[in-house]
Enzyme design. Structure first.
Site, PDB file in Angstrom:
ATOM      1  N   ASP A 190       0.955  18.519   2.521  1.00 24.95           N
ATOM      2  CA  ASP A 190       0.141  19.677   2.892  1.00 24.95           C
ATOM      3  C   ASP A 190       1.032  20.841   3.326  1.00 24.95           C
ATOM      4  O   ASP A 190       2.097  20.625   3.903  1.00 24.95           O
ATOM      5  CB  ASP A 190      -0.798  19.257   4.035  1.00 24.95           C
ATOM      6  CG  ASP A 190      -1.982  20.193   4.174  1.00 24.95           C
ATOM      7  OD1 ASP A 190      -2.121  21.118   3.347  1.00 24.95           O
ATOM      8  OD2 ASP A 190      -2.763  19.996   5.117  1.00 24.95           O
ATOM      9  N   HIS A 247       3.367  25.348  -4.527  1.00 25.37           N
ATOM     10  CA  HIS A 247       3.191  24.047  -5.209  1.00 25.37           C
ATOM     11  C   HIS A 247       4.443  23.697  -6.017  1.00 25.37           C
ATOM     12  O   HIS A 247       4.865  22.551  -6.050  1.00 25.37           O
ATOM     13  CB  HIS A 247       1.961  24.075  -6.120  1.00 25.37           C
ATOM     14  CG  HIS A 247       0.677  24.281  -5.359  1.00 25.37           C
ATOM     15  ND1 HIS A 247       0.389  23.577  -4.219  1.00 25.37           N
ATOM     16  CD2 HIS A 247      -0.385  25.112  -5.560  1.00 25.37           C
ATOM     17  CE1 HIS A 247      -0.798  23.969  -3.752  1.00 25.37           C
ATOM     18  NE2 HIS A 247      -1.278  24.899  -4.546  1.00 25.37           N
ATOM     19  N   LEU A 291      10.496   0.986  -7.663  1.00 22.11           N
ATOM     20  CA  LEU A 291       9.438   1.648  -6.892  1.00 22.11           C
ATOM     21  C   LEU A 291       8.184   1.865  -7.740  1.00 22.11           C
ATOM     22  O   LEU A 291       8.279   2.278  -8.899  1.00 22.11           O
ATOM     23  CB  LEU A 291       9.966   3.026  -6.432  1.00 22.11           C
ATOM     24  CG  LEU A 291       8.947   3.954  -5.761  1.00 22.11           C
ATOM     25  CD1 LEU A 291       8.596   3.467  -4.364  1.00 22.11           C
ATOM     26  CD2 LEU A 291       9.487   5.389  -5.682  1.00 22.11           C
ATOM     27  N   ARG A 341      -5.617  14.999  10.190  1.00 24.60           N
ATOM     28  CA  ARG A 341      -6.785  14.254   9.698  1.00 24.60           C
ATOM     29  C   ARG A 341      -6.430  13.580   8.389  1.00 24.60           C
ATOM     30  O   ARG A 341      -5.407  13.894   7.778  1.00 24.60           O
ATOM     31  CB  ARG A 341      -7.998  15.184   9.543  1.00 24.60           C
ATOM     32  CG  ARG A 341      -7.709  16.386   8.703  1.00 24.60           C
ATOM     33  CD  ARG A 341      -8.915  17.322   8.531  1.00 24.60           C
ATOM     34  NE  ARG A 341      -8.461  18.516   7.810  1.00 24.60           N
ATOM     35  CZ  ARG A 341      -7.993  19.607   8.377  1.00 24.60           C
ATOM     36  NH1 ARG A 341      -7.973  19.725   9.679  1.00 24.60           N
ATOM     37  NH2 ARG A 341      -7.557  20.620   7.649  1.00 24.60           N
TER      38      ARG A 341
HETATM   39  C1  FPP Z   1      -1.409  20.885  -0.486  1.00 28.50           C
HETATM   40  O1  FPP Z   1      -0.957  22.134  -0.011  1.00 28.50           O
HETATM   41  C2  FPP Z   1      -0.884  20.579  -1.830  1.00 28.50           C
HETATM   42  C3  FPP Z   1      -1.625  20.343  -2.982  1.00 28.50           C
HETATM   43  C4  FPP Z   1      -3.100  20.346  -3.011  1.00 28.50           C
HETATM   44  C5  FPP Z   1      -0.985  20.110  -4.288  1.00 28.50           C
HETATM   45  C6  FPP Z   1       0.214  19.233  -4.205  1.00 28.50           C
HETATM   46  C7  FPP Z   1       0.864  19.103  -5.524  1.00 28.50           C
HETATM   47  C8  FPP Z   1       2.199  19.100  -5.711  1.00 28.50           C
HETATM   48  C9  FPP Z   1       3.213  19.278  -4.637  1.00 28.50           C
HETATM   49  C10 FPP Z   1       2.727  18.837  -7.056  1.00 28.50           C
HETATM   50  C11 FPP Z   1       2.963  17.360  -7.169  1.00 28.50           C
HETATM   51  C12 FPP Z   1       3.567  17.009  -8.446  1.00 28.50           C
HETATM   52  C13 FPP Z   1       3.454  15.808  -9.069  1.00 28.50           C
HETATM   53  C14 FPP Z   1       4.204  15.570 -10.305  1.00 28.50           C
HETATM   54  C15 FPP Z   1       2.578  14.718  -8.603  1.00 28.50           C
HETATM   55  P1  FPP Z   1      -2.041  23.253   0.273  1.00 28.50           P
HETATM   56  O2  FPP Z   1      -2.263  24.033  -0.970  1.00 28.50           O
HETATM   57  O3  FPP Z   1      -3.282  22.622   0.810  1.00 28.50           O
HETATM   58  O4  FPP Z   1      -1.342  24.118   1.367  1.00 28.50           O
HETATM   59  P2  FPP Z   1      -2.079  24.961   2.509  1.00 28.50           P
HETATM   60  O5  FPP Z   1      -2.784  23.963   3.387  1.00 28.50           O
HETATM   61  O6  FPP Z   1      -0.947  25.647   3.204  1.00 28.50           O
HETATM   62  O7  FPP Z   1      -3.024  25.921   1.843  1.00 28.50           O
END
Ligand code: FPP
Length: 257
Positions: A37, A54, A148, A211
């Site tokens: 997050d 991201h 893994l 949470r």
């Molecule tokens: C949460 O941060 C993150 C996500 C919903 C997307 C996570 C995805 C990646 C890191 C890419 C993963 C790659 C692979 C190959 C599995 P947020 O957007 O909720 O952040 P915020 O709370 O600051 O808005």
């Protein structure tokens, strides 16, 4: 523990060496689950669009995979896209879906080199076809690996998973192949999308939120939880070692004394 040459090379810093030496190799978590997050906030703080966060988050995913490989962790589950994430702006959702395709096609070679097996949990039917295909290819290409297991939670929601499991159990009872007396905690585990995967020992959530957000609700009954203010793109190998040291201070009693 007595770090191996390969662990020292990967974890690199003096900070990491001290932490590796302080860790007890016998009581590392077998299964680590992560709620990644804070990508959006990380990008905003830099005046960049959310997708930039991201993309930066992918580097942290890569670091977690390599770190778990080095430490001999059995399972790493990452919450990559929740059932609720579809409510985000269309541009962000399609950006994340495209990012998956790019990352998977680029990383599959490395995953195989690291002997990582990829598994998916979640409702894959609603994903764009190209994203689904990229994940299907990655799962098929890594299926024989024995190191893994990387469990990618994609369009995943724990309540939805429990609903599906309950529907399947009810259908079996209706068909006469199961009776209500057969229902046990284990039987429910066996009907979840995480069937066959041991429950997480340790769950990490970054970015200061405390949470579970519909992640592995049934499986985390006795999981040790770790919350840190660090935003996901800043969570790397050193931060993982700090989290593992915290895990090793816990007294896991599973409801007993
Ligand atoms: C949460 O941060 C993150 C996500 C919903 C997307 C996570 C995805 C990646 C890191 C890419 C993963 C790659 C692979 C190959 C599995 P947020 O957007 O909720 O952040 P915020 O709370 O600051 O808005």
């Amino acid at each position: 523990m007595n770090p191996t040459a390969s662990q020292l090379e990967w974890f690199e810093s003096d900070h990491a060496r001290a932490r590796l030496e302080a860790l007890d190799a016998q009581s590392l978590p077998q299964h680590i689950a992560i709620i990644m997050d804070g990508n959006g906030r990380w990008a905003r703080a830099k005046g960049k669009p959310r997708l930039f966060g991201h993309k930066a988050g992918v580097k942290s995913v890569r670091e977690m995979i390599a770190s778990c490989v080095e430490l001999g962790t059995g399972y790493l589950t990452i919450y990559s896209f929740s059932s609720e994430n579809w409510t985000r702006p269309e541009e962000e959702v399609s950006g994340i879906m495209k990012l998956f395709v790019e990352v998977l096609s680029r990383e599959v070679v490395n995953l195989n080199k690291q002997n990582v097996r990829v598994k998916l949990i979640g409702d894959l039917d609603d994903l764009p076809q190209s994203t689904r295909e990229a994940f299907d290819n990655c799962v098929a290409s890594t299926a024989e690996n024995t190191g893994l297991t990387l469990v990618v939670a994609l369009n995943y929601g724990a309540r939805q998973d429990l609903v599906h499991a309950t529907e399947a159990i009810a259908a079996d009872i209706k068909a006469g192949s199961l009776t209500p007396e057969d229902i046990t905690a284990q039987l429910i585990s066996d009907r979840l999308s995480t069937a066959g995967i041991p429950d997480p020992d340790f769950l990490i959530r970054t970015s200061g939120e405390t949470r579970l957000s519909n992640f592995l609700l049934y499986e985390t009954a006795y999981t040790e939880l770790y919350f840190t203010d660090i935003l996901w793109p800043d969570f790397g190998r050193d931060q993982l070692l700090d989290a593992l040291l915290s895990f090793q201070t816990r007294d896991r009693r599973y409801g007993g004394l």
